[in-house]
Write a protein that holds these residues in place. Structure first.
Motif, PDB file in Angstrom:
ATOM      1  N   ASP A 190      24.454  40.826   9.008  1.00 20.16           N
ATOM      2  CA  ASP A 190      25.399  39.810   9.745  1.00 20.16           C
ATOM      3  C   ASP A 190      24.102  38.824  10.210  1.00 20.16           C
ATOM      4  OD1 ASP A 190      27.212  39.049  11.253  1.00 20.16           O
ATOM      5  OD2 ASP A 190      27.046  40.412  13.016  1.00 20.16           O
ATOM      6  N   THR A 236      26.064  34.596   6.857  1.00 20.52           N
ATOM      7  CA  THR A 236      25.804  35.865   6.221  1.00 20.52           C
ATOM      8  C   THR A 236      25.478  35.663   4.728  1.00 20.52           C
ATOM      9  OG1 THR A 236      27.440  36.841   7.840  1.00 20.52           O
ATOM     10  CG2 THR A 236      26.660  38.162   6.032  1.00 20.52           C
ATOM     11  N   SER A 244      32.821  35.400   5.430  1.00 21.58           N
ATOM     12  CA  SER A 244      33.230  36.865   5.321  1.00 21.58           C
ATOM     13  C   SER A 244      33.517  37.354   4.035  1.00 21.58           C
ATOM     14  CB  SER A 244      34.413  37.000   6.674  1.00 21.58           C
ATOM     15  OG  SER A 244      34.859  38.496   6.574  1.00 21.58           O
ATOM     16  N   ASP A 282      29.156  40.171   8.284  1.00 23.80           N
ATOM     17  CA  ASP A 282      29.663  39.158   9.049  1.00 23.80           C
ATOM     18  C   ASP A 282      30.190  39.386  10.396  1.00 23.80           C
ATOM     19  OD1 ASP A 282      29.566  36.210   9.231  1.00 23.80           O
ATOM     20  OD2 ASP A 282      31.687  36.092   8.721  1.00 23.80           O
TER      21      ASP A 282
END
Length: 548
Positions: A334, A357, A17, A313
């Motif tokens: 994503d 991601t 992320s 993400d």
């Protein structure tokens, strides 16, 4: 676009992320978007912090929420007025700045009240004989407004109610006109009419204004001093001076001391409610120190927010930074299932079935012919390796492996050795301050029918540490379940070398009958070959919980 664009991951940011946010923000900048900033919606976990420190990259900006605030829709250059300002100057401010309300402030710029152009006109234009003749002013304000000098007397700041008479007639007629008025309330305005000047001074009026810059005899001035008559001399003609006299009332006379106020850091919704329900045309906005920051009206609610979001993400509002539903979302990058909110405009939406991601972000670098800096290449590589558990997770695809090879060449790293270094330095529960923080570090919620459950995951090297603290973990897991109001809370403890998981569950005791995996002790299941929450654990739980 002038907006500041935040590239931001989900609320419990893992390495993928954070790395994808940083990597995509850097790509956008290289593509000509300078006002793009990487952000994170939570505290990075120990693994992510270790990766950032290892590569010498600063953590993204932390955003606790993106709920629109009052400060987002106001202009911090408010037009204000002092309480002693003559009405004439205030009207000039209204006209010059095209505003409808003026905050009246003290010397420290703190609000004393509000003056509305509408209410001002209603109060100032009231009909009636006394109102047409009456003037509420201070001697200082009147002198300022008329550009006058004091020949006798001195300026005072107290507001007095005076009755204005123009001495433009014979003395006899003038004297009969002012009969019945208290001399202490009379403001006589005249030119070089000595007889009128003398009559006013002899009567002991409060104020004599001589227009046209004309003089007053020394004998009359001496008598004025003796009788306590203040004499002003203005260069203006009588008609102009009379008009401006009515505009000399200090603004404090018109201040509405009751007004609506809101702080710059308060939610925009607070401002909306005040504007809708108070009936006031404007709300004074104050800084944290109490000084005036600006004025907000209903039109302020239509002001576009100065920032927007790119989600990476994740694509569900339940996992997004709080307030995301109120902010424009420009793009989504994503690799999860779809659960995205509707948007008002078409947006770039990329959700690829890959293991990370960062794989999607790296492919965008390659497709656009942009070479990532070695540090960014290494960071994207770390994101892929952590999310695919060094390419061992069943979520791993050929595209992940292809981009890993592309990135390790640009980062100058061997992906296998780099991956082992990442997991060895930060695996296990010792990296967290408490069992509960270990559970919450990567905790996500899901829904199966009417059942809401949450799953956390911790990667380990061997299960010895888990068994040593499993009782504390279960207590913490129960607390998380109760605080989040979940039907079930679970923790995946995944051994990256044996490629198996122990699943600790709290709630839904009937799960043991449908789990489909061995229960090695109460609340604890052995899941050999299970490493992925997204591709293995959650789909399985959605199926079995939906059947309960």
């Amino acid at each position: 676009m002038d907006k500041l664009i935040y590239v931001i991951g989900h609320r419990n940011p893992d390495t993928d992320s954070v790395a994808s946010a940083i990597g995509y923000a850097e790509l956008k900048k290289k593509l000509g978007y300078p006002k793009v900033c990487a952000a994170m919606a939570g505290t990075p976990n120990p693994q992510t912090r270790s990766v950032l420190e290892r590569l010498g990259i600063e953590a993204p900006v932390y955003l606790a929420d993106v709920h629109p605030k009052v400060r987002d829709v106001i202009t911090r250059q408010p037009v204000t007025a002092g309480a002693t300002m003559p009405l004439r100057e205030a009207l000039e401010l209204f006209h010059r700045h095209n505003v409808r309300v003026l905050p009246v402030v003290d010397e420290g710029n703190a609000p004393l009240g509000m003056v509305s152009l509408l209410k001002l006109s209603e109060k100032y234009l009231v009909a009636g004989t006394d109102r047409r003749r009456g003037v509420d002013t201070s001697l200082r304000s009147l002198a300022v407004c008329l550009g006058a000098t004091f020949i006798t007397g001195a300026p005072t700041d107290g507001i007095e109610h005076l009755h204005l008479f123009i001495g433009a007639m014979r003395e006899e007629s003038f004297t009969s006109r002012i009969e019945g008025y208290d001399p202490a309330s009379l403001l006589i305005m005249t030119g070089d009419r000595r007889s009128i000047q003398q009559a006013a001074i002899e009567k002991g009026v409060r104020l004599l204004v001589v227009t046209g810059g004309l003089g007053v005899g020394d004998d009359l001035l001496a008598q004025a001093r003796q009788n306590g008559v203040t004499v002003l001399s203005t260069p203006l003609d009588t008609a102009t001076a009379a008009s401006l006299t009515r505009l000399s009332t200090p603004l404090s006379w018109f201040v509405e001391p009751r007004y609506e106020q809101v702080g710059v850091a308060e939610p925009l919704e607070h401002l909306r409610l005040k504007l809708i329900h108070s009936g006031e045309p404007a709300v004074v906005v104050v800084e944290e120190d109490g000084t005036v920051a600006g004025v907000a009206t209903k039109s302020s609610l239509l002001t576009p927010l100065p920032y927007a979001l790119i989600l990476v993400d994740h694509n569900e509002l339940a996992q997004a930074v709080p307030g995301a539903e109120s902010v424009e979302i420009l793009e989504v990058i994503d690799h999860h299932k779809l659960g995205n909110p509707p948007t008002n405009q078409p947006i770039t939406f990329m959700a690829a079935p890959v293991g990370s991601t960062c794989t999607v972000v790296a492919s965008l670098y390659r497709e656009r012919g942009v070479e990532p800096e070695p540090r960014i290449a290494a960071l994207l590589l770390a994101g892929i390796l952590t999310d695919t558990v060094i390419l061992k997770s069943p979520t791993t695809t050929g595209r992940d492996r292809e981009l890993v090879a592309w990135l390790e060449e640009r980062a100058g790293l061997d992906h296998a050795g780099f991956g082992r270094e990442i997991f060895s330095s930060c695996s296990g529960f010792s990296a967290y301050e408490s069992p509960e923080k270990a559970i919450r570090a990567d905790f996500k919620q899901f829904t199966a029918g009417d059942t809401v459950f949450g799953i956390g995951q911790v990667e380990v090297v061997g299960f010895d540490e888990f068994f040593a603290i499993r009782d504390s973990l279960r207590v913490s897991l129960k607390r998380v379940k109760e605080e989040e109001r979940l039907a079930m809370a679970g923790l995946m403890v995944t051994d990256i070398y044996t490629e198996s998981t122990l699943f600790l569950a709290e709630g839904k005791n009937e799960l043991a009958h449908v789990m489909g995996y061995p229960q090695i002790e109460p609340h604890l299941y052995e899941l050999k070959g299970v490493m992925s929450r997204k591709k293995q654990m959650v789909p399985h739980l959605l199926k079995v919980l939906g059947a309960l």
